[in-house]
Scaffold this motif. Structure first.
Motif, mmCIF file in Angstrom:
data_model
loop_
_atom_site.group_PDB
_atom_site.id
_atom_site.type_symbol
_atom_site.label_atom_id
_atom_site.label_comp_id
_atom_site.label_asym_id
_atom_site.label_seq_id
_atom_site.Cartn_x
_atom_site.Cartn_y
_atom_site.Cartn_z
ATOM 1 N N LEU A 1 0.840 -1.215 0.000
ATOM 2 C CA LEU A 1 0.000 0.000 0.000
ATOM 3 C C LEU A 1 0.871 1.260 0.000
ATOM 4 O O LEU A 1 0.593 2.224 -0.720
ATOM 5 C CB LEU A 1 -0.937 0.008 1.217
ATOM 6 C CG LEU A 1 -2.013 -1.089 1.231
ATOM 7 C CD1 LEU A 1 -2.725 -1.123 2.584
ATOM 8 C CD2 LEU A 1 -3.038 -0.887 0.113
ATOM 9 N N SER A 2 1.961 1.233 0.775
ATOM 10 C CA SER A 2 2.792 2.449 0.858
ATOM 11 C C SER A 2 3.544 2.673 -0.453
ATOM 12 O O SER A 2 3.746 3.817 -0.873
ATOM 13 C CB SER A 2 3.746 2.390 2.057
ATOM 14 O OG SER A 2 4.865 1.573 1.753
ATOM 15 N N LEU A 3 3.908 1.590 -1.119
ATOM 16 C CA LEU A 3 4.544 1.759 -2.436
ATOM 17 C C LEU A 3 3.549 2.375 -3.419
ATOM 18 O O LEU A 3 3.892 3.265 -4.201
ATOM 19 C CB LEU A 3 5.066 0.422 -2.957
ATOM 20 C CG LEU A 3 5.719 0.519 -4.335
ATOM 21 C CD1 LEU A 3 7.105 -0.093 -4.339
ATOM 22 C CD2 LEU A 3 4.880 -0.096 -5.425
ATOM 23 N N MET A 4 2.321 1.918 -3.339
ATOM 24 C CA MET A 4 1.289 2.506 -4.210
ATOM 25 C C MET A 4 1.149 4.004 -3.947
ATOM 26 O O MET A 4 1.005 4.799 -4.872
ATOM 27 C CB MET A 4 -0.068 1.820 -3.982
ATOM 28 C CG MET A 4 -0.145 0.398 -4.500
ATOM 29 S SD MET A 4 -1.694 -0.402 -4.034
ATOM 30 C CE MET A 4 -2.878 0.476 -5.052
ATOM 31 N N GLU A 5 1.192 4.371 -2.663
ATOM 32 C CA GLU A 5 1.095 5.802 -2.316
ATOM 33 C C GLU A 5 2.268 6.579 -2.921
ATOM 34 O O GLU A 5 2.113 7.699 -3.388
ATOM 35 C CB GLU A 5 1.085 6.002 -0.796
ATOM 36 C CG GLU A 5 -0.169 5.495 -0.083
ATOM 37 C CD GLU A 5 -1.382 6.410 -0.241
ATOM 38 O OE1 GLU A 5 -1.353 7.344 -1.074
ATOM 39 O OE2 GLU A 5 -2.381 6.153 0.475
#
Ligand code: 5AD
Ligand code: SF4
Length: 477
Positions: free
Chosen positions: A357-361
């Motif tokens: 999720l944080s990579l997507m952000e």
């Protein structure tokens, strides 16, 4: 390749029609394709081979002499879909006992003759490298015997077969540049169903693109499981340790794209799929250099966590991947980026899921194709790891990823409002006969009032509105 890329849901399992049918009185083929763009491209090879045998296509499988279904094996769900479809063909076989039913592609390759035992109504099983033998296989099946050819090849690229375009809009087309895959990602069945990677002669690729352009096509998508590993050293199969001499004479993916881009500035070039471990700055500079190479990179990440990436055998870390994203942003500032993500891979923890999720952000992708992990027979993961993330956790994690992507897609789409894009018109909008639709370089769909424009035109559109994934505007001169 990839079940998702470029092939939207409405085309899955749609009857594929040859536009200029062979002479009347010939046999009738009902052909449908599931899965990725490579499968749809292969179906055009199949249609070409059968057209030469006097076949024409039909949209109604009850009137067919032969039904061929080109299948996908990438996830369990893709196979279940084909099994379900087979039960519908059973009705046609009841009314026409001479009907021949053939299963093509990845699922055929995976199951081989076992398919004939499991699905009694199937007559022909043929893998992706054996389509040249279809005429003989049909002949055998016509005598009432079962026919199987699932041999994989190290050389076959169908380079000399001019594909018959199926279900085409006359504007955009796929061109295969490599077949097979040597990467052995731990979750993936493709190396087993499509065999060793081999590159196709660049001259035949350029000629196919030229021919399409002369026929009025304005966009080609170069297809491969990993386009960045395209390398033509004269012989087809990529040489493991090329000499300096061989390398200097070889054609790389960057050089191939340049050759295709130079055919005509009005021929747009797309490509899929890029691999983060192999995508070089050289390729990015070529994309930046030519206006007709689209500013769009599909760069599957699969996971945002380096331990999971290692287990997946992807050949890169989170940091490496983000470095490639940074390179795209620097070299092609207007590029759109999309991804594939698998959630719930073996042993994935909650914290590792949050890394995704944080990579997507960090990236904020324009588009994404997201899947729950599905264990596939024979793969490294199936042989060495436990598929131990419970289904309901996979489902919940997938939902979180999808929700975040929907938000990001909407934000990315909105960034287009107020801008002018050069749109290649693909057809009349499904919602209104008064509107046309096409795509911008970034691969976002743009809709605008028709006026006197038509399919195949490039139109500059000033965008003044949008929905979650579509830009809306008006043509400007
Ligand atoms: N389970 C779930 N998704 C998979 N993919 C490939 N294999 C599997 C699997 N076993 C996904 C990957 C790939 C895309 C085409 O399909 O994300 O990039
Ligand atoms: Fe499968 Fe990996 Fe090859 Fe893509 S690169 S086809 S995911 S093995």
């Amino acid at each position: 390749m990839h079940e998702n890329k470029e092939i939207d849901e409405s085309k899955q399992g749609e009857a594929l029609m040859i536009e200029s049918p062979a002479a009347k009185g010939g046999k009738k083929l009902f052909l449908e394709s599931y899965g990725c763009a490579m499968n749809f491209s292969d179906s055009e090879i199949v249609a070409s081979i059968l057209k030469d045998q006097g076949f024409s296509t039909t949209q109604d499988f009850f009137e067919a002499d032969v039904i061929f279904v080109n299948t996908c094996a990438i996830r369990e769900g893709a196979e279940q879909r084909v099994r379900k479809r087979l039960t519908e063909y059973r009705k046609a076989k009841k009314t026409n006992p001479d009907l021949i039913i053939g299963v093509l592609g990845c699922m055929a390759e995976r199951l081989k003759s076992q398919f004939l035992e499991e699905e009694k109504l199937v007559d022909i099983v043929v893998g992706p490298d054996a389509y040249r033998s279809l005429p003989q296989l049909i002949e055998t099946a016509e005598t009432g015997q079962k026919a199987v050819n699932v041999l994989l090849s190290k050389e076959e690229t169908y380079a000399d077969i001019a594909p018959v375009r199926l279900g085409s809009n006359g504007v955009t087309a796929f061109i295969s540049i490599t077949r097979g895959c040597d990467n052995m990602c731990a979750f993936c069945v493709v190396p087993f169903t499509r065999g060793r990677e081999r590159s196709r002669d660049p001259e035949t690729i350029v000629n196919e693109a030229k021919d399409l352009f002369e026929k009025g096509y304005r966009e080609v998508t170069l297809l491969g499981q990993n386009v960045d590993s395209y390398l033509w050293t004269g012989g087809g199969l990529k040489k493991e340790n090329p000499t300096a001499q061989e390398l200097s004479e070889a054609t790389t993916f960057a050089q191939l794209m340049e050759k295709v881009a130079l055919i005509n500035p009005d021929l747009r070039v797309r490509f899929s799929t890029s691999h983060p471990k192999d995508m070089s700055d050289e390729v990015l500079h070529i994309i930046a250099k030519y206006d007709n190479i689209c500013s769009y990179v599909h760069l599957p990440v699969q996971s945002g966590n380096s331990r999971i990436l290692e287990m997946m055998n992807r050949g890169y870390t989170r940091e490496w991947y983000l470095n490639r994203i940074a390179a795209i942003r620097t070299i092609i500032p207007d590029a759109a980026i999309s991804m594939d993500i698998i959630t719930g891979f073996c042993s994935e923890t909650e914290e590792e899921h949050r890394d995704t999720l944080s990579l997507m952000e960090e990236v904020k992708y324009h588009f994404g194709y997201m899947f729950a992990y599905s264990e596939r027979p024979k793969t490294l993961a199936e042989r060495t790891y436990k598929d131990d993330v419970p289904e309901e956790i996979k489902k919940r994690r997938l939902q979180e990823i999808v929700d975040l992507q929907v938000k990001h897609s909407a934000e990315r789409t909105k960034e287009g409002v107020g801008k002018v894009f050069r749109v290649l018109v693909e057809g009349v909008s499904k919602k209104s006969a008064e509107e046309l639709y096409g795509r911008n370089s970034q691969n976002t769909v743009v809709v605008f009032p028709k006026k006197n424009y038509k399919k195949g035109d490039y139109v500059n559109v000033l965008v003044d509105n949008c929905t979650g994934g579509t830009l809306i505007g008006n043509a400007v001169d």
